[in-house]
Design a protein around this motif. Structure first.
Motif, PDB file in Angstrom:
ATOM      1  N   MET A   1       6.118  10.562   8.218  1.00  0.00           N
ATOM      2  CA  MET A   1       7.277  10.197   9.028  1.00  0.00           C
ATOM      3  C   MET A   1       6.907  10.098  10.507  1.00  0.00           C
ATOM      4  O   MET A   1       7.413   9.236  11.223  1.00  0.00           O
ATOM      5  CB  MET A   1       8.399  11.203   8.796  1.00  0.00           C
ATOM      6  CG  MET A   1       9.005  11.099   7.391  1.00  0.00           C
ATOM      7  SD  MET A   1      10.091  12.484   6.960  1.00  0.00           S
ATOM      8  CE  MET A   1      11.424  12.275   8.141  1.00  0.00           C
ATOM      9  N   ALA A   2       6.024  10.977  10.971  1.00  0.00           N
ATOM     10  CA  ALA A   2       5.587  10.909  12.368  1.00  0.00           C
ATOM     11  C   ALA A   2       4.858   9.610  12.667  1.00  0.00           C
ATOM     12  O   ALA A   2       4.852   9.131  13.802  1.00  0.00           O
ATOM     13  CB  ALA A   2       4.687  12.098  12.691  1.00  0.00           C
ATOM     14  N   GLN A   3       4.259   9.024  11.634  1.00  0.00           N
ATOM     15  CA  GLN A   3       3.564   7.744  11.794  1.00  0.00           C
ATOM     16  C   GLN A   3       4.458   6.552  11.431  1.00  0.00           C
ATOM     17  O   GLN A   3       3.976   5.456  11.223  1.00  0.00           O
ATOM     18  CB  GLN A   3       2.287   7.750  10.948  1.00  0.00           C
ATOM     19  CG  GLN A   3       1.275   8.774  11.442  1.00  0.00           C
ATOM     20  CD  GLN A   3      -0.010   8.760  10.626  1.00  0.00           C
ATOM     21  OE1 GLN A   3      -0.916   7.974  10.892  1.00  0.00           O
ATOM     22  NE2 GLN A   3      -0.097   9.627   9.637  1.00  0.00           N
ATOM     23  N   GLN A   4       5.761   6.819  11.348  1.00  0.00           N
ATOM     24  CA  GLN A   4       6.768   5.791  11.067  1.00  0.00           C
ATOM     25  C   GLN A   4       6.597   5.153   9.702  1.00  0.00           C
ATOM     26  O   GLN A   4       6.857   3.956   9.512  1.00  0.00           O
ATOM     27  CB  GLN A   4       6.793   4.726  12.178  1.00  0.00           C
ATOM     28  CG  GLN A   4       7.283   5.258  13.508  1.00  0.00           C
ATOM     29  CD  GLN A   4       7.484   4.174  14.567  1.00  0.00           C
ATOM     30  OE1 GLN A   4       7.229   2.999  14.328  1.00  0.00           O
ATOM     31  NE2 GLN A   4       7.949   4.580  15.740  1.00  0.00           N
ATOM     32  N   ILE A   5       6.190   5.965   8.725  1.00  0.00           N
ATOM     33  CA  ILE A   5       6.082   5.491   7.350  1.00  0.00           C
ATOM     34  C   ILE A   5       7.295   5.991   6.574  1.00  0.00           C
ATOM     35  O   ILE A   5       7.543   7.201   6.528  1.00  0.00           O
ATOM     36  CB  ILE A   5       4.789   6.008   6.683  1.00  0.00           C
ATOM     37  CG1 ILE A   5       3.560   5.675   7.543  1.00  0.00           C
ATOM     38  CG2 ILE A   5       4.661   5.441   5.274  1.00  0.00           C
ATOM     39  CD1 ILE A   5       3.363   4.210   7.814  1.00  0.00           C
TER      40      ILE A   5
ATOM     41  N   SER B   1      -8.941  13.137   9.380  1.00  0.00           N
ATOM     42  CA  SER B   1      -8.960  11.866  10.107  1.00  0.00           C
ATOM     43  C   SER B   1      -8.835  10.687   9.147  1.00  0.00           C
ATOM     44  O   SER B   1      -8.143   9.700   9.440  1.00  0.00           O
ATOM     45  CB  SER B   1     -10.239  11.739  10.933  1.00  0.00           C
ATOM     46  OG  SER B   1     -11.387  11.832  10.105  1.00  0.00           O
ATOM     47  N   THR B   2      -9.485  10.795   7.991  1.00  0.00           N
ATOM     48  CA  THR B   2      -9.397   9.735   6.984  1.00  0.00           C
ATOM     49  C   THR B   2      -7.991   9.646   6.417  1.00  0.00           C
ATOM     50  O   THR B   2      -7.446   8.546   6.239  1.00  0.00           O
ATOM     51  CB  THR B   2     -10.401   9.997   5.853  1.00  0.00           C
ATOM     52  OG1 THR B   2     -11.729  10.069   6.400  1.00  0.00           O
ATOM     53  CG2 THR B   2     -10.347   8.894   4.810  1.00  0.00           C
ATOM     54  N   VAL B   3      -7.390  10.802   6.141  1.00  0.00           N
ATOM     55  CA  VAL B   3      -6.031  10.831   5.608  1.00  0.00           C
ATOM     56  C   VAL B   3      -5.053  10.224   6.609  1.00  0.00           C
ATOM     57  O   VAL B   3      -4.175   9.434   6.252  1.00  0.00           O
ATOM     58  CB  VAL B   3      -5.617  12.275   5.259  1.00  0.00           C
ATOM     59  CG1 VAL B   3      -4.162  12.320   4.798  1.00  0.00           C
ATOM     60  CG2 VAL B   3      -6.526  12.848   4.182  1.00  0.00           C
ATOM     61  N   ARG B   4      -5.226  10.581   7.865  1.00  0.00           N
ATOM     62  CA  ARG B   4      -4.342  10.070   8.909  1.00  0.00           C
ATOM     63  C   ARG B   4      -4.427   8.544   8.986  1.00  0.00           C
ATOM     64  O   ARG B   4      -3.404   7.856   9.106  1.00  0.00           O
ATOM     65  CB  ARG B   4      -4.720  10.707  10.242  1.00  0.00           C
ATOM     66  CG  ARG B   4      -3.734  10.431  11.362  1.00  0.00           C
ATOM     67  CD  ARG B   4      -3.952  11.377  12.517  1.00  0.00           C
ATOM     68  NE  ARG B   4      -5.273  11.271  13.111  1.00  0.00           N
ATOM     69  CZ  ARG B   4      -6.182  12.240  13.107  1.00  0.00           C
ATOM     70  NH1 ARG B   4      -5.928  13.404  12.546  1.00  0.00           N
ATOM     71  NH2 ARG B   4      -7.364  12.054  13.676  1.00  0.00           N
ATOM     72  N   GLN B   5      -5.622   8.007   8.903  1.00  0.00           N
ATOM     73  CA  GLN B   5      -5.800   6.558   8.959  1.00  0.00           C
ATOM     74  C   GLN B   5      -5.208   5.876   7.733  1.00  0.00           C
ATOM     75  O   GLN B   5      -4.601   4.797   7.831  1.00  0.00           O
ATOM     76  CB  GLN B   5      -7.290   6.228   9.076  1.00  0.00           C
ATOM     77  CG  GLN B   5      -7.908   6.642  10.412  1.00  0.00           C
ATOM     78  CD  GLN B   5      -9.421   6.562  10.403  1.00  0.00           C
ATOM     79  OE1 GLN B   5     -10.018   6.065   9.453  1.00  0.00           O
ATOM     80  NE2 GLN B   5     -10.037   7.049  11.461  1.00  0.00           N
ATOM     81  N   LEU B   6      -5.349   6.525   6.571  1.00  0.00           N
ATOM     82  CA  LEU B   6      -4.803   5.953   5.344  1.00  0.00           C
ATOM     83  C   LEU B   6      -3.279   5.904   5.392  1.00  0.00           C
ATOM     84  O   LEU B   6      -2.654   4.892   5.045  1.00  0.00           O
ATOM     85  CB  LEU B   6      -5.269   6.775   4.145  1.00  0.00           C
ATOM     86  CG  LEU B   6      -4.811   6.297   2.765  1.00  0.00           C
ATOM     87  CD1 LEU B   6      -5.332   4.903   2.486  1.00  0.00           C
ATOM     88  CD2 LEU B   6      -5.282   7.271   1.691  1.00  0.00           C
ATOM     89  N   ILE B   7      -2.674   6.996   5.849  1.00  0.00           N
ATOM     90  CA  ILE B   7      -1.212   7.024   5.969  1.00  0.00           C
ATOM     91  C   ILE B   7      -0.745   5.962   6.954  1.00  0.00           C
ATOM     92  O   ILE B   7       0.245   5.268   6.716  1.00  0.00           O
ATOM     93  CB  ILE B   7      -0.731   8.421   6.408  1.00  0.00           C
ATOM     94  CG1 ILE B   7      -1.008   9.462   5.318  1.00  0.00           C
ATOM     95  CG2 ILE B   7       0.756   8.398   6.734  1.00  0.00           C
ATOM     96  CD1 ILE B   7      -0.690  10.889   5.738  1.00  0.00           C
ATOM     97  N   ALA B   8      -1.460   5.832   8.055  1.00  0.00           N
ATOM     98  CA  ALA B   8      -1.054   4.894   9.103  1.00  0.00           C
ATOM     99  C   ALA B   8      -1.010   3.451   8.598  1.00  0.00           C
ATOM    100  O   ALA B   8      -0.227   2.636   9.093  1.00  0.00           O
ATOM    101  CB  ALA B   8      -2.001   5.004  10.292  1.00  0.00           C
ATOM    102  N   ARG B   9      -1.844   3.133   7.603  1.00  0.00           N
ATOM    103  CA  ARG B   9      -1.883   1.770   7.064  1.00  0.00           C
ATOM    104  C   ARG B   9      -0.879   1.554   5.939  1.00  0.00           C
ATOM    105  O   ARG B   9      -0.657   0.416   5.506  1.00  0.00           O
ATOM    106  CB  ARG B   9      -3.292   1.455   6.538  1.00  0.00           C
ATOM    107  CG  ARG B   9      -4.367   1.380   7.599  1.00  0.00           C
ATOM    108  CD  ARG B   9      -5.646   0.784   7.047  1.00  0.00           C
ATOM    109  NE  ARG B   9      -6.255   1.571   5.983  1.00  0.00           N
ATOM    110  CZ  ARG B   9      -6.289   1.213   4.704  1.00  0.00           C
ATOM    111  NH1 ARG B   9      -5.724   0.077   4.305  1.00  0.00           N
ATOM    112  NH2 ARG B   9      -6.859   1.980   3.801  1.00  0.00           N
TER     113      ARG B   9
ATOM    114  N   LEU C   1       0.843  -1.192   0.000  1.00  0.00           N
ATOM    115  CA  LEU C   1       0.000   0.000   0.000  1.00  0.00           C
ATOM    116  C   LEU C   1       0.878   1.242   0.000  1.00  0.00           C
ATOM    117  O   LEU C   1       1.693   1.440   0.901  1.00  0.00           O
ATOM    118  CB  LEU C   1      -0.911   0.006   1.232  1.00  0.00           C
ATOM    119  CG  LEU C   1      -1.787   1.254   1.436  1.00  0.00           C
ATOM    120  CD1 LEU C   1      -2.694   1.487   0.234  1.00  0.00           C
ATOM    121  CD2 LEU C   1      -2.604   1.141   2.714  1.00  0.00           C
ATOM    122  N   MET C   2       0.710   2.064  -1.027  1.00  0.00           N
ATOM    123  CA  MET C   2       1.439   3.324  -1.144  1.00  0.00           C
ATOM    124  C   MET C   2       0.449   4.474  -1.187  1.00  0.00           C
ATOM    125  O   MET C   2      -0.691   4.309  -1.636  1.00  0.00           O
ATOM    126  CB  MET C   2       2.306   3.317  -2.408  1.00  0.00           C
ATOM    127  CG  MET C   2       3.449   2.327  -2.349  1.00  0.00           C
ATOM    128  SD  MET C   2       4.307   2.125  -3.935  1.00  0.00           S
ATOM    129  CE  MET C   2       3.314   0.834  -4.671  1.00  0.00           C
TER     130      MET C   2
END
Length: 284
Positions: A200-204, A165-173, A97-98
């Protein structure tokens, strides 16, 4: 432009106080092309403090004639308590997932990310991936046509604008983020994209370009990869490396969060800004 107005108003004695001017990407690229390299001379002389958002813009202001004594680099930042790693995100799964989060405009370089993934899939037919592009803009139809032409409709999706909130969840996955910024044909360029800080804050781990101030945030081969602008094969090669090495993704993700926490943390930056303004006002 607003900074110039402010110093003029103060010189006309219509306002009082210190004048602090923040410089973003367009202020130091496209605006100069439109109005000439001397457009800020009066501002340099009359403003009290100039705050570019990266060291690259600091060097640019000095080259335009601004005294280094008036310049204080102040990064943009994010809420590191809001953008946190997903605790149960799997390192390995059938599909990679990118994600990209950007306005659909030329300087974001999204067409090169799409082209790179098409090239990579031609080299790795077995590769299964999902690439979500969050955002809207004038290039939406052009990018949609490119996706169709490259037969990527099953793998690449333009999601349009989404709630934070949706963007944050998408990045997190996500397994990785693509932000292949370029200097546009009209000279416009980035500062440092906020989406990179959020990922980067979400370790991606991130793949971006040697462009503007991005290299001050993304440390090549430590928290992600940097490639030359518009280099499709280099983008594809870095994507392949991260796809093949889950442990590398984890290591880069951890390094990225550490970088953002210490240098792009909005709480720390606000404290620093408060101290800067206190000194400017003579309160210390």
């Amino acid at each position: 432009r607003n900074g110039l107005k402010a110093v003029l108003l103060r010189d006309m004695q219509l306002i009082k106080g210190k004048i602090v001017v923040v410089f973003h990407g367009n202020d130091i690229s496209r605006y100069l092309q439109l109005h000439g390299k001397d457009v800020y001379r009066y501002l340099f002389d009359r403003a009290d403090l100039l705050q570019p958002i990266c060291q690259g813009w600091r060097a640019k202001l000095i080259s335009l004639g601004c005294s280094s004594d008036k310049i204080d680099v102040h990064h943009m930042g994010i809420d590191c308590q809001k953008f946190v790693p997903e605790p149960d995100r799997p390192l390995e799964r059938p599909e990679v997932l990118m994600v990209s989060v950007a306005r659909l405009v030329e300087k974001k370089g999204l067409q090169y990310s799409i082209e790179a993934l098409a090239w990579l899939q031609s080299q790795m037919p077995q590769l299964k991936f999902e690439y979500y592009i969050v955002g809207d803009g004038i290039l939406k139809s052009q990018l949609a046509s490119q996706i169709k032409q490259l037969k990527l409709e099953d793998s690449v999706e333009l999601l349009g604008w989404q709630k934070q909130s949706t963007v944050r969840q998408l990045i997190a996955r996500a397994d990785l983020m693509l932000a292949t910024s370029i200097t546009s044909s009209n000279g416009d360029s980035e500062g440092i994209p906020m989406s990179l800080m959020e990922a980067m804050a979400q370790q991606i781990p991130v793949i971006s370009t040697y462009h503007s101030g991005i290299g001050e945030l993304v440390e090549n081969e430590i928290s992600g990869y940097l490639v030359p602008e518009k280099d499709i094969e280099a983008i594809a090669a870095r994507v392949e490396q991260l796809i093949r090495d889950p442990n590398l993704r984890r290591q880069m993700g951890e390094a990225g969060r550490k970088k953002v926490m210490t240098e792009y943390n909005i709480d720390l930056l606000c404290d620093r800004l408060n101290d800067t303004y206190q000194v400017l006002l003579g309160c210390e």
